[in-house]
Write a protein that holds these residues in place. Structure first.
Motif, PDB file in Angstrom:
ATOM      1  N   ASN A  47      16.109  22.076 -12.537  1.00 17.83           N
ATOM      2  CA  ASN A  47      17.229  21.469 -12.199  1.00 17.83           C
ATOM      3  C   ASN A  47      18.471  21.927 -13.176  1.00 17.83           C
ATOM      4  O   ASN A  47      19.297  20.876 -13.540  1.00 17.83           O
ATOM      5  CB  ASN A  47      17.350  19.947 -12.027  1.00 17.83           C
ATOM      6  N   HIS A  48      18.223  22.993 -13.919  1.00 19.14           N
ATOM      7  CA  HIS A  48      19.092  23.515 -14.759  1.00 19.14           C
ATOM      8  C   HIS A  48      20.482  23.394 -14.246  1.00 19.14           C
ATOM      9  O   HIS A  48      20.905  24.493 -13.378  1.00 19.14           O
ATOM     10  CB  HIS A  48      18.775  24.927 -15.272  1.00 19.14           C
ATOM     11  N   PRO A  49      21.678  22.711 -14.929  1.00 20.51           N
ATOM     12  CA  PRO A  49      22.939  22.520 -14.163  1.00 20.51           C
ATOM     13  C   PRO A  49      23.963  23.469 -14.693  1.00 20.51           C
ATOM     14  O   PRO A  49      24.927  23.485 -13.807  1.00 20.51           O
ATOM     15  CB  PRO A  49      23.289  21.205 -14.729  1.00 20.51           C
ATOM     16  N   PHE A  50      23.661  24.412 -15.464  1.00 13.78           N
ATOM     17  CA  PHE A  50      24.570  25.498 -15.687  1.00 13.78           C
ATOM     18  C   PHE A  50      24.207  26.771 -15.253  1.00 13.78           C
ATOM     19  O   PHE A  50      23.259  27.189 -15.166  1.00 13.78           O
ATOM     20  CB  PHE A  50      24.472  25.723 -17.376  1.00 13.78           C
ATOM     21  N   LYS A  51      25.567  27.518 -14.720  1.00 19.05           N
ATOM     22  CA  LYS A  51      25.143  28.730 -13.697  1.00 19.05           C
ATOM     23  C   LYS A  51      25.015  30.016 -14.939  1.00 19.05           C
ATOM     24  O   LYS A  51      25.722  29.774 -15.723  1.00 19.05           O
ATOM     25  CB  LYS A  51      26.461  28.911 -12.969  1.00 19.05           C
ATOM     26  N   VAL A  52      24.149  30.657 -14.625  1.00 18.27           N
ATOM     27  CA  VAL A  52      23.972  31.987 -15.206  1.00 18.27           C
ATOM     28  C   VAL A  52      24.432  33.008 -14.476  1.00 18.27           C
ATOM     29  O   VAL A  52      23.734  33.601 -13.631  1.00 18.27           O
ATOM     30  CB  VAL A  52      22.363  32.137 -15.726  1.00 18.27           C
ATOM     31  N   LEU A  53      25.376  33.774 -14.849  1.00 19.29           N
ATOM     32  CA  LEU A  53      26.211  34.663 -13.916  1.00 19.29           C
ATOM     33  C   LEU A  53      26.054  35.918 -14.511  1.00 19.29           C
ATOM     34  O   LEU A  53      25.771  36.330 -15.659  1.00 19.29           O
ATOM     35  CB  LEU A  53      27.594  34.255 -13.700  1.00 19.29           C
ATOM     36  N   GLU A  54      25.940  36.821 -13.450  1.00 15.79           N
ATOM     37  CA  GLU A  54      25.945  38.443 -13.908  1.00 15.79           C
ATOM     38  C   GLU A  54      27.366  38.995 -14.131  1.00 15.79           C
ATOM     39  O   GLU A  54      27.665  39.569 -12.992  1.00 15.79           O
ATOM     40  CB  GLU A  54      24.984  39.175 -12.923  1.00 15.79           C
ATOM     41  N   ASN A  55      28.085  38.635 -15.030  1.00 14.54           N
ATOM     42  CA  ASN A  55      29.420  39.235 -15.464  1.00 14.54           C
ATOM     43  C   ASN A  55      29.589  39.939 -16.455  1.00 14.54           C
ATOM     44  O   ASN A  55      28.703  40.578 -17.151  1.00 14.54           O
ATOM     45  CB  ASN A  55      30.240  37.744 -15.284  1.00 14.54           C
ATOM     46  N   GLU A  56      30.804  39.967 -17.013  1.00 17.87           N
ATOM     47  CA  GLU A  56      31.052  40.817 -18.010  1.00 17.87           C
ATOM     48  C   GLU A  56      30.446  40.234 -19.319  1.00 17.87           C
ATOM     49  O   GLU A  56      30.102  41.056 -20.074  1.00 17.87           O
ATOM     50  CB  GLU A  56      32.716  40.977 -18.403  1.00 17.87           C
ATOM     51  N   GLU A  57      30.493  38.756 -19.456  1.00 17.14           N
ATOM     52  CA  GLU A  57      29.981  38.369 -20.699  1.00 17.14           C
ATOM     53  C   GLU A  57      28.483  38.836 -20.876  1.00 17.14           C
ATOM     54  O   GLU A  57      28.002  39.048 -21.812  1.00 17.14           O
ATOM     55  CB  GLU A  57      30.030  36.752 -20.641  1.00 17.14           C
ATOM     56  N   LEU A  58      27.762  38.785 -19.705  1.00 25.98           N
ATOM     57  CA  LEU A  58      26.101  39.282 -19.845  1.00 25.98           C
ATOM     58  C   LEU A  58      26.076  40.714 -20.001  1.00 25.98           C
ATOM     59  O   LEU A  58      25.226  40.829 -20.889  1.00 25.98           O
ATOM     60  CB  LEU A  58      25.657  38.843 -18.293  1.00 25.98           C
ATOM     61  N   GLU A  59      27.176  41.598 -19.717  1.00 24.67           N
ATOM     62  CA  GLU A  59      26.820  42.946 -20.083  1.00 24.67           C
ATOM     63  C   GLU A  59      27.258  42.887 -21.197  1.00 24.67           C
ATOM     64  O   GLU A  59      26.407  44.038 -22.184  1.00 24.67           O
ATOM     65  CB  GLU A  59      28.044  43.616 -19.050  1.00 24.67           C
ATOM     66  N   SER A  60      28.264  42.417 -22.083  1.00 22.55           N
ATOM     67  CA  SER A  60      28.415  42.366 -23.599  1.00 22.55           C
ATOM     68  C   SER A  60      27.134  41.886 -24.315  1.00 22.55           C
ATOM     69  O   SER A  60      26.658  42.498 -25.457  1.00 22.55           O
ATOM     70  CB  SER A  60      29.793  41.543 -23.851  1.00 22.55           C
ATOM     71  N   LEU A  61      26.330  40.800 -24.004  1.00 18.15           N
ATOM     72  CA  LEU A  61      25.185  40.359 -24.337  1.00 18.15           C
ATOM     73  C   LEU A  61      24.094  41.372 -24.433  1.00 18.15           C
ATOM     74  O   LEU A  61      23.484  41.570 -25.243  1.00 18.15           O
ATOM     75  CB  LEU A  61      24.917  39.198 -23.758  1.00 18.15           C
ATOM     76  N   LYS A  62      24.058  41.917 -23.116  1.00 17.94           N
ATOM     77  CA  LYS A  62      23.077  42.965 -23.077  1.00 17.94           C
ATOM     78  C   LYS A  62      23.048  44.086 -24.165  1.00 17.94           C
ATOM     79  O   LYS A  62      22.369  44.815 -24.589  1.00 17.94           O
ATOM     80  CB  LYS A  62      23.027  43.670 -21.712  1.00 17.94           C
ATOM     81  N   ASP A  63      24.534  44.585 -24.205  1.00 16.78           N
ATOM     82  CA  ASP A  63      24.878  45.758 -25.120  1.00 16.78           C
ATOM     83  C   ASP A  63      24.480  45.225 -26.321  1.00 16.78           C
ATOM     84  O   ASP A  63      23.996  46.046 -27.284  1.00 16.78           O
ATOM     85  CB  ASP A  63      26.461  46.174 -24.898  1.00 16.78           C
TER      86      ASP A  63
END
Length: 320
Positions: A47-63
């Protein structure tokens, strides 16, 4: 300096990090070691309440991970079935999965359900962007965990008189940026059906249709079938209730007489911010208005002038 004039360093019996961490944290870190855990054995927090979105922030983290590796280990706990549960690091885990990594640097901690919930919420509440729905369920989960650990805690003498008790929501308030009242308001949002709750998030995201926080709290008292009727009306007409309208809906619901006709009647009345205002350039207006007309009587003069001119046009039409 010594006798030969050479500068000597004074040996330090402490670490500079000691100034920024508690003794409990330092003791815990000494016990812990970073392990490379198989990603396939890690489950998301229940029931993790926080959304994990595939957005620009995630792309920056991947880089960043691709170039520098993962700079901060995730926090896990061991489950009874031998698998692991993610406590802190859901975005880092997703980024590593997207990069095709098989393992992730992790700290495995021995936490109870309540301790894990509190740690999970606290590690996410510091984020810059948190949607109302995320905060609502996070606060509810943490409040329940605090209650499980003890509904009341004794305060020290410096904060209140001896014998006073601090309620769980007050403890939660002292650990967050929101007052106890505001926390209660957020938790009320968890009683909204998903469609209405999304509209509350829309207000934060600048999407339509959107419902502001205050009317949403009142709407949370509606029964689920009533909320569904309201959501359908909003989606079809793109009209959302004001605080005053939400209060009327709540009162009718409490009386057990809220029907779809009531929703249509109440929301059919235009809100103040829905009434378009016609603007006229003040300089142009005062060029045609007699000088003896004062500013406070200007509106009446313009309306009467329009009425007179309309009668004039109708008279001309009849003469044709």
């Amino acid at each position: 300096m010594n006798e030969s004039g050479i500068k000597q360093e004074i040996p330090m019996s402490f670490n500079l990090d000691d100034f920024y961490t508690t003794q409990e944290q330092r003791n815990e870190e000494k016990k812990e070691k970073i392990e490379d855990i198989d990603i396939s054995t890690i489950d998301n927090f229940k029931n993790h309440p926080f959304k994990v979105l595939e957005n620009e922030e995630l792309e920056s983290l991947k880089d960043s991970i691709r170039v520098n590796g993962l700079m901060e280990a995730v926090i896990l706990r061991k489950k009874d079935d031998g698998r692991f549960e993610m406590i802190s690091g859901h975005r880092r885990l997703l980024a590593c999965k997207k990069l095709g990594l098989r393992t992730i640097p992790s700290r495995v901690r021995n936490l109870t359900d309540d301790e894990a919930t509190i740690y999970m919420v606290d590690s996410n509440l510091h984020r810059e962007k948190i949607l109302p729905s995320e905060k609502a369920f996070a606060y509810k989960m943490k409040l329940d965990a605090i209650k499980h650990q003890g509904a009341y805690l004794q305060l020290n003498e410096t904060s209140r008189q001896v014998g006073d008790k601090l309620k769980s929501v007050d403890i939660l308030s002292e650990q967050s940026d929101d007052s106890a009242r505001q926390i209660h308001r957020y938790i009320r949002l968890t009683y909204l059906i998903p469609k209405l709750l999304q509209m509350v998030d829309n207000a934060e995201l600048n999407y339509n249709p959107s419902i502001a926080m205050t009317p949403a709290v009142y709407l949370s008292y509606l029964k689920q079938n009533e909320q569904k009727m309201l959501a359908e009306y909003i989606e079809y007409n793109l009209i959302t209730p004001s605080t005053e309208q939400a209060i009327k809906l709540k009162d009718l619901s409490k009386a057990g007489i809220l029907k779809s006709e009531n929703i249509k009647t109440i929301l059919g009345v235009l809100k103040a911010n829905q009434i378009q205002k016609f603007k006229i350039d003040e300089y142009k207006l005062f060029n045609v208005v007699p000088k003896n007309v004062s500013r406070d009587k200007l509106e009446d003069f313009v309306i009467k002038a329009c009425e007179f001119y309309s009668k004039h046009l109708r008279q001309k039409d009849r003469e044709r």
